[in-house]
Design a protein around this motif. Structure first.
Motif, PDB file in Angstrom:
ATOM      1  N   LEU A  23       0.826  -1.212   0.000  1.00  0.00           N
ATOM      2  CA  LEU A  23       0.000   0.000   0.000  1.00  0.00           C
ATOM      3  C   LEU A  23       0.861   1.264   0.000  1.00  0.00           C
ATOM      4  O   LEU A  23       0.589   2.207  -0.729  1.00  0.00           O
ATOM      5  CB  LEU A  23      -0.929   0.019   1.217  1.00  0.00           C
ATOM      6  CG  LEU A  23      -2.221  -0.762   1.098  1.00  0.00           C
ATOM      7  CD1 LEU A  23      -2.944  -0.821   2.439  1.00  0.00           C
ATOM      8  CD2 LEU A  23      -3.128  -0.163   0.052  1.00  0.00           C
ATOM      9  N   PRO A  26       3.763   0.871  -3.534  1.00  0.00           N
ATOM     10  CA  PRO A  26       3.233   0.023  -4.608  1.00  0.00           C
ATOM     11  C   PRO A  26       4.262  -0.131  -5.730  1.00  0.00           C
ATOM     12  O   PRO A  26       5.064   0.771  -5.969  1.00  0.00           O
ATOM     13  CB  PRO A  26       2.008   0.794  -5.092  1.00  0.00           C
ATOM     14  CG  PRO A  26       2.237   2.199  -4.683  1.00  0.00           C
ATOM     15  CD  PRO A  26       3.078   2.152  -3.446  1.00  0.00           C
ATOM     16  N   GLU A  49      -2.085  -1.328 -11.634  1.00  0.00           N
ATOM     17  CA  GLU A  49      -2.288  -0.442 -10.495  1.00  0.00           C
ATOM     18  C   GLU A  49      -3.552  -0.809  -9.718  1.00  0.00           C
ATOM     19  O   GLU A  49      -3.545  -0.840  -8.488  1.00  0.00           O
ATOM     20  CB  GLU A  49      -2.357   1.012 -10.957  1.00  0.00           C
ATOM     21  CG  GLU A  49      -1.019   1.557 -11.399  1.00  0.00           C
ATOM     22  CD  GLU A  49      -1.122   2.954 -11.988  1.00  0.00           C
ATOM     23  OE1 GLU A  49      -2.174   3.617 -11.795  1.00  0.00           O
ATOM     24  OE2 GLU A  49      -0.152   3.375 -12.637  1.00  0.00           O
ATOM     25  N   GLU A  50      -4.634  -1.073 -10.426  1.00  0.00           N
ATOM     26  CA  GLU A  50      -5.895  -1.414  -9.763  1.00  0.00           C
ATOM     27  C   GLU A  50      -5.787  -2.728  -9.002  1.00  0.00           C
ATOM     28  O   GLU A  50      -6.254  -2.840  -7.874  1.00  0.00           O
ATOM     29  CB  GLU A  50      -7.039  -1.483 -10.791  1.00  0.00           C
ATOM     30  CG  GLU A  50      -8.387  -1.792 -10.188  1.00  0.00           C
ATOM     31  CD  GLU A  50      -8.876  -0.716  -9.223  1.00  0.00           C
ATOM     32  OE1 GLU A  50      -9.678  -1.059  -8.324  1.00  0.00           O
ATOM     33  OE2 GLU A  50      -8.480   0.453  -9.339  1.00  0.00           O
ATOM     34  N   ASN A  52      -3.099  -4.183  -7.752  1.00  0.00           N
ATOM     35  CA  ASN A  52      -2.229  -4.047  -6.584  1.00  0.00           C
ATOM     36  C   ASN A  52      -2.898  -3.233  -5.476  1.00  0.00           C
ATOM     37  O   ASN A  52      -2.778  -3.569  -4.291  1.00  0.00           O
ATOM     38  CB  ASN A  52      -0.888  -3.441  -6.981  1.00  0.00           C
ATOM     39  CG  ASN A  52       0.026  -4.471  -7.580  1.00  0.00           C
ATOM     40  OD1 ASN A  52       0.593  -5.291  -6.869  1.00  0.00           O
ATOM     41  ND2 ASN A  52       0.144  -4.474  -8.902  1.00  0.00           N
ATOM     42  N   ARG A  53      -3.620  -2.205  -5.841  1.00  0.00           N
ATOM     43  CA  ARG A  53      -4.337  -1.401  -4.851  1.00  0.00           C
ATOM     44  C   ARG A  53      -5.418  -2.241  -4.163  1.00  0.00           C
ATOM     45  O   ARG A  53      -5.488  -2.310  -2.936  1.00  0.00           O
ATOM     46  CB  ARG A  53      -4.974  -0.182  -5.518  1.00  0.00           C
ATOM     47  CG  ARG A  53      -5.668   0.771  -4.555  1.00  0.00           C
ATOM     48  CD  ARG A  53      -6.561   1.767  -5.304  1.00  0.00           C
ATOM     49  NE  ARG A  53      -7.643   1.108  -6.020  1.00  0.00           N
ATOM     50  CZ  ARG A  53      -8.748   0.634  -5.443  1.00  0.00           C
ATOM     51  NH1 ARG A  53      -8.915   0.706  -4.150  1.00  0.00           N
ATOM     52  NH2 ARG A  53      -9.691   0.077  -6.167  1.00  0.00           N
ATOM     53  N   TYR A  54      -6.217  -2.919  -4.960  1.00  0.00           N
ATOM     54  CA  TYR A  54      -7.342  -3.691  -4.433  1.00  0.00           C
ATOM     55  C   TYR A  54      -6.868  -4.902  -3.619  1.00  0.00           C
ATOM     56  O   TYR A  54      -7.368  -5.144  -2.520  1.00  0.00           O
ATOM     57  CB  TYR A  54      -8.231  -4.139  -5.610  1.00  0.00           C
ATOM     58  CG  TYR A  54      -9.545  -4.733  -5.191  1.00  0.00           C
ATOM     59  CD1 TYR A  54     -10.595  -3.915  -4.801  1.00  0.00           C
ATOM     60  CD2 TYR A  54      -9.742  -6.107  -5.192  1.00  0.00           C
ATOM     61  CE1 TYR A  54     -11.817  -4.452  -4.433  1.00  0.00           C
ATOM     62  CE2 TYR A  54     -10.955  -6.649  -4.815  1.00  0.00           C
ATOM     63  CZ  TYR A  54     -11.985  -5.811  -4.429  1.00  0.00           C
ATOM     64  OH  TYR A  54     -13.193  -6.343  -4.058  1.00  0.00           O
ATOM     65  N   SER A  56      -4.064  -5.326  -2.068  1.00  0.00           N
ATOM     66  CA  SER A  56      -3.419  -4.887  -0.830  1.00  0.00           C
ATOM     67  C   SER A  56      -4.453  -4.609   0.252  1.00  0.00           C
ATOM     68  O   SER A  56      -4.265  -4.976   1.419  1.00  0.00           O
ATOM     69  CB  SER A  56      -2.590  -3.628  -1.066  1.00  0.00           C
ATOM     70  OG  SER A  56      -1.515  -3.908  -1.916  1.00  0.00           O
ATOM     71  N   LYS A  57      -5.547  -3.988  -0.118  1.00  0.00           N
ATOM     72  CA  LYS A  57      -6.609  -3.715   0.847  1.00  0.00           C
ATOM     73  C   LYS A  57      -7.261  -5.015   1.325  1.00  0.00           C
ATOM     74  O   LYS A  57      -7.592  -5.154   2.506  1.00  0.00           O
ATOM     75  CB  LYS A  57      -7.643  -2.770   0.250  1.00  0.00           C
ATOM     76  CG  LYS A  57      -7.111  -1.362   0.086  1.00  0.00           C
ATOM     77  CD  LYS A  57      -8.140  -0.443  -0.493  1.00  0.00           C
ATOM     78  CE  LYS A  57      -7.576   0.959  -0.644  1.00  0.00           C
ATOM     79  NZ  LYS A  57      -8.559   1.893  -1.175  1.00  0.00           N
TER      80      LYS A  57
END
Length: 119
Positions: A23, A26, A49-50, A52-54, A56-57
């Motif tokens: 997070l 990245p 990007e999407e 890895n962001r999603y 990680s959450k």
């Protein structure tokens, strides 16, 4: 200390640390060593990007659930005595759960070519 508490606690903390790293740091470019790497996530920079962001959450959430379960086992003796098999099952479940959920999220947002869907 019981094996259930150790297995779920260590895995939960590990997932939390891994999610915090991805997070706050990245992966900048698509690569084969760091980040959420699947065929769908590596199609283009937007999917990368999407994903890895999603993911990680989701890892943070799953790690939090496992850590909370480990902490609860201190206060609920029958939970801590459920055994290592239950701890391993929960560990596998919450460690692998972000993968299908992230893939489903990517399918919702992007087509097979990696273009963002419009509604």
């Amino acid at each position: 200390m019981f094996p259930f508490t150790i297995v779920t606690g260590v895995t939960g903390c590990t997932l939390i640390v891994m999610s915090m790293i991805t997070l706050f740091y990245p992966p900048k470019k698509i690569n084969s060593t760091y980040g959420y790497r699947t065929k769908a996530s590596m199609r283009n920079p937007q999917t990368w990007e999407e994903a890895n962001r999603y993911s990680s959450k989701l890892m943070l959430l799953c790690g939090g659930i496992l850590t909370a379960t480990a902490l609860l086992s201190f206060f609920i003796p029958s939970l801590s005595q459920t055994g290592i098999i239950t701890g391993i099952i929960l560990t596998f479940l919450f460690s692998l759960l972000p993968i299908p959920l992230t893939e489903r999220h990517l399918k919702k947002l992007f087509d097979k070519a990696g273009n963002r869907k419009t509604e």
